[in-house]
Motif scaffolding. Structure first.
Motif, PDB file in Angstrom:
ATOM      1  N   THR A 126      10.865  -3.159   6.615  1.00 29.51           N
ATOM      2  CA  THR A 126       9.661  -3.846   7.091  1.00 29.51           C
ATOM      3  C   THR A 126       8.578  -2.841   7.461  1.00 29.51           C
ATOM      4  OG1 THR A 126      10.973  -5.709   7.925  1.00 29.51           O
ATOM      5  CG2 THR A 126       8.761  -5.443   8.820  1.00 29.51           C
ATOM      6  N   LEU A 127       8.923  -1.862   8.286  1.00 33.55           N
ATOM      7  CA  LEU A 127       7.948  -0.870   8.725  1.00 33.55           C
ATOM      8  C   LEU A 127       7.447  -0.004   7.567  1.00 33.55           C
ATOM      9  CD1 LEU A 127       9.582   0.252  12.076  1.00 33.55           C
ATOM     10  CD2 LEU A 127       7.396  -0.934  11.828  1.00 33.55           C
ATOM     11  N   ALA A 128       8.376   0.418   6.707  1.00 32.53           N
ATOM     12  CA  ALA A 128       7.982   1.266   5.581  1.00 32.53           C
ATOM     13  C   ALA A 128       6.994   0.550   4.674  1.00 32.53           C
ATOM     14  CB  ALA A 128       9.215   1.687   4.791  1.00 32.53           C
ATOM     15  N   SER A 129       7.207  -0.748   4.465  1.00 30.03           N
ATOM     16  CA  SER A 129       6.309  -1.522   3.610  1.00 30.03           C
ATOM     17  C   SER A 129       4.967  -1.754   4.288  1.00 30.03           C
ATOM     18  CB  SER A 129       6.954  -2.873   3.265  1.00 30.03           C
ATOM     19  OG  SER A 129       8.136  -2.683   2.524  1.00 30.03           O
ATOM     20  N   LEU A 130       5.004  -2.176   5.538  1.00 26.81           N
ATOM     21  CA  LEU A 130       3.756  -2.466   6.242  1.00 26.81           C
ATOM     22  C   LEU A 130       2.888  -1.226   6.405  1.00 26.81           C
ATOM     23  CD1 LEU A 130       4.958  -4.836   9.124  1.00 26.81           C
ATOM     24  CD2 LEU A 130       3.733  -5.480   7.043  1.00 26.81           C
ATOM     25  N   ARG A 131       3.508  -0.095   6.705  1.00 29.65           N
ATOM     26  CA  ARG A 131       2.752   1.127   6.993  1.00 29.65           C
ATOM     27  C   ARG A 131       2.531   2.020   5.769  1.00 29.65           C
ATOM     28  NH1 ARG A 131       2.029   1.943  12.487  1.00 29.65           N
ATOM     29  NH2 ARG A 131       0.432   3.343  11.688  1.00 29.65           N
ATOM     30  N   GLY A 132       2.942   1.551   4.599  1.00 30.30           N
ATOM     31  CA  GLY A 132       2.629   2.253   3.369  1.00 30.30           C
ATOM     32  C   GLY A 132       3.313   3.595   3.194  1.00 30.30           C
ATOM     33  N   LEU A 133       4.553   3.725   3.695  1.00 26.55           N
ATOM     34  CA  LEU A 133       5.224   5.013   3.617  1.00 26.55           C
ATOM     35  C   LEU A 133       5.480   5.461   2.177  1.00 26.55           C
ATOM     36  CD1 LEU A 133       7.775   5.062   6.569  1.00 26.55           C
ATOM     37  CD2 LEU A 133       5.364   5.682   6.506  1.00 26.55           C
ATOM     38  N   GLY A 134       5.741   4.501   1.294  1.00 27.96           N
ATOM     39  CA  GLY A 134       5.931   4.858  -0.106  1.00 27.96           C
ATOM     40  C   GLY A 134       4.680   5.488  -0.691  1.00 27.96           C
ATOM     41  N   ARG A 135       3.549   4.917  -0.364  1.00 28.08           N
ATOM     42  CA  ARG A 135       2.272   5.460  -0.844  1.00 28.08           C
ATOM     43  C   ARG A 135       2.038   6.855  -0.293  1.00 28.08           C
ATOM     44  NH1 ARG A 135      -1.226   6.776  -4.457  1.00 28.08           N
ATOM     45  NH2 ARG A 135      -3.393   6.828  -3.765  1.00 28.08           N
ATOM     46  N   PHE A 136       2.310   7.063   0.984  1.00 28.12           N
ATOM     47  CA  PHE A 136       2.096   8.383   1.579  1.00 28.12           C
ATOM     48  C   PHE A 136       3.065   9.424   1.011  1.00 28.12           C
ATOM     49  CE2 PHE A 136       0.122   5.862   5.134  1.00 28.12           C
ATOM     50  CZ  PHE A 136      -1.166   6.355   4.930  1.00 28.12           C
ATOM     51  N   ARG A 137       4.265   8.983   0.640  1.00 27.02           N
ATOM     52  CA  ARG A 137       5.213   9.903   0.002  1.00 27.02           C
ATOM     53  C   ARG A 137       4.658  10.364  -1.347  1.00 27.02           C
ATOM     54  NH1 ARG A 137       8.998  13.677   1.045  1.00 27.02           N
ATOM     55  NH2 ARG A 137      10.540  13.812  -0.623  1.00 27.02           N
ATOM     56  N   ASP A 138       4.058   9.438  -2.083  1.00 27.90           N
ATOM     57  CA  ASP A 138       3.434   9.807  -3.356  1.00 27.90           C
ATOM     58  C   ASP A 138       2.308  10.807  -3.138  1.00 27.90           C
ATOM     59  OD1 ASP A 138       5.146   8.102  -4.669  1.00 27.90           O
ATOM     60  OD2 ASP A 138       3.705   6.448  -4.781  1.00 27.90           O
ATOM     61  N   LEU A 139       1.499  10.586  -2.112  1.00 26.86           N
ATOM     62  CA  LEU A 139       0.391  11.496  -1.811  1.00 26.86           C
ATOM     63  C   LEU A 139       0.913  12.865  -1.388  1.00 26.86           C
ATOM     64  CD1 LEU A 139      -1.966   9.059   0.147  1.00 26.86           C
ATOM     65  CD2 LEU A 139      -2.345   9.995  -2.146  1.00 26.86           C
ATOM     66  N   GLN A 140       2.038  12.879  -0.680  1.00 26.95           N
ATOM     67  CA  GLN A 140       2.618  14.154  -0.261  1.00 26.95           C
ATOM     68  C   GLN A 140       3.001  14.997  -1.470  1.00 26.95           C
ATOM     69  OE1 GLN A 140       5.847  13.821   2.552  1.00 26.95           O
ATOM     70  NE2 GLN A 140       6.652  15.846   2.055  1.00 26.95           N
ATOM     71  N   ARG A 141       3.582  14.357  -2.472  1.00 29.79           N
ATOM     72  CA  ARG A 141       3.970  15.088  -3.683  1.00 29.79           C
ATOM     73  C   ARG A 141       2.753  15.701  -4.380  1.00 29.79           C
ATOM     74  NH1 ARG A 141       7.583  10.483  -4.552  1.00 29.79           N
ATOM     75  NH2 ARG A 141       9.730  11.122  -4.105  1.00 29.79           N
ATOM     76  N   GLU A 142       1.599  15.059  -4.190  1.00 28.56           N
ATOM     77  CA  GLU A 142       0.363  15.564  -4.791  1.00 28.56           C
ATOM     78  C   GLU A 142      -0.387  16.484  -3.841  1.00 28.56           C
ATOM     79  OE1 GLU A 142      -1.926  12.167  -5.916  1.00 28.56           O
ATOM     80  OE2 GLU A 142      -0.264  11.206  -6.999  1.00 28.56           O
TER      81      GLU A 142
END
Length: 303
Positions: free
Chosen positions: A102-118
């Motif tokens: 729930t938290l990972a989806s709401l707070r966009g952690l997947g998106r931030f992980r993608d940005l971290q790789r970049e």
């Protein structure tokens, strides 16, 4: 009397030094010594394969599985054999996973992980769990554990079970049509039964309001996968899934590529907390079995 346990619980031999305990090595579905088994513990997540050889155990009296759900083994249990589940063992781990997704989806952690790789620093604003209306569908022991953890996030919780009750207030399945549109987050933690299979269908998804989140930590088949894919493709809602139908999820499934879908490979219950609690349950139930006492978590019916 012989108890057969998976290799990961081999140290149970130390708890019962006088009891014949056979340790089943990982990856070996059958050993001729298992034929004498009277109390059998299939390995966790072994599914149908774990109970495929029950007919070769003529003295079998008890099957103690290590999952809460019994949908994938229930019809494989021979007549006259008692089936026990692991109710309570997965409460903490599965509740943690429900809140994590729930938290990972709401707070966009997947998106931030993608940005971290970049190596990109890109401030973005996402939703909060605070002040959200959370619908927990399946208010058993795990549902209650999910509520307990959500309470600290200042969310409003609505409980739903197969049959409604008054204390605490729990709504019945027959009231879902009215409850779904009011929910910002829907968490599924129902057992898989004839009643719940495909519960989350086209109609259910259409009732969810724009921007709502569906979290599934129950069973994959509770959700109509094709209906979910069609709905997610519109971008209208999001989903976080620890379970899918089928499992493993094929690499060709569109769900893998959807930015509004977070997927974990059915790992919600498998933590070190599970191992400790499973060992405690096995110790109690084996002890009760050897003493002729009533067993814990006996299954009657579908679940």
């Amino acid at each position: 009397m012989q108890v057969t346990v998976p290799e990961r619980f081999a140290h149970l031999v130390e708890h019962f030094p006088k009891l014949p305990i056979l340790v089943q090595p990982s990856g070996r579905p059958w050993d001729d010594r298992m034929a004498k088994t009277t109390f059998f513990v299939p390995d966790y997540m072994s599914g149908r394969a774990g109970v495929a050889n029950l007919a070769k155990m003529p003295a079998l009296e008890v099957v103690q599985i290590l999952s809460a759900g019994v949908d994938n083994v229930r019809d494989a249990i021979p007549n006259g054999v008692t089936l026990c589940n692991a109710k309570g063992v997965h409460d903490a781990a599965t509740a943690e996973m429900a809140v994590t997704l729930t938290l990972a989806s709401l707070r966009g952690l997947g998106r931030f992980r993608d940005l971290q790789r970049e190596a990109r620093w890109d401030n973005q604003s996402f939703s909060s769990l605070a002040d959200r209306n959370v619908l927990v569908i399946g208010y058993g022991s795990i549902g209650a554990a999910i509520e307990q953890r959500l309470n600290g996030f200042e969310a409003q919780i609505t409980r739903v079970a197969r049959v409604g009750r008054v204390t605490p207030v729990v709504y019945g399945f027959d009231e879902l049509d009215e409850l779904i549109p009011k929910a910002d987050i829907i968490i599924l933690i129902v057992p898989l039964t004839q009643q719940t299979k495909g519960m989350v269908n086209e109609h259910f998804l259409e009732r969810m309001h724009d921007g709502a989140l569906l979290v599934n930590v129950a069973r994959g088949a509770v959700v109509d996968t094709q209906a979910l894919i069609r709905t997610l493709a519109t971008g209208r809602i999001a989903a976080a899934l620890d379970v899918t139908d089928p499992e493993p999820l094929p690499s060709t499934s569109p769900l893998w590529q959807m930015e509004n879908c977070l997927i974990t490979p059915h790992v919600g219950g498998d933590t070190d907390a599970f191992h400790r609690r499973a060992e405690q349950l096995l110790t109690r139930n084996i002890d009760r079995y050897t003493k002729g006492l009533p067993l814990l978590n006996v299954i009657n019916g579908e679940y």
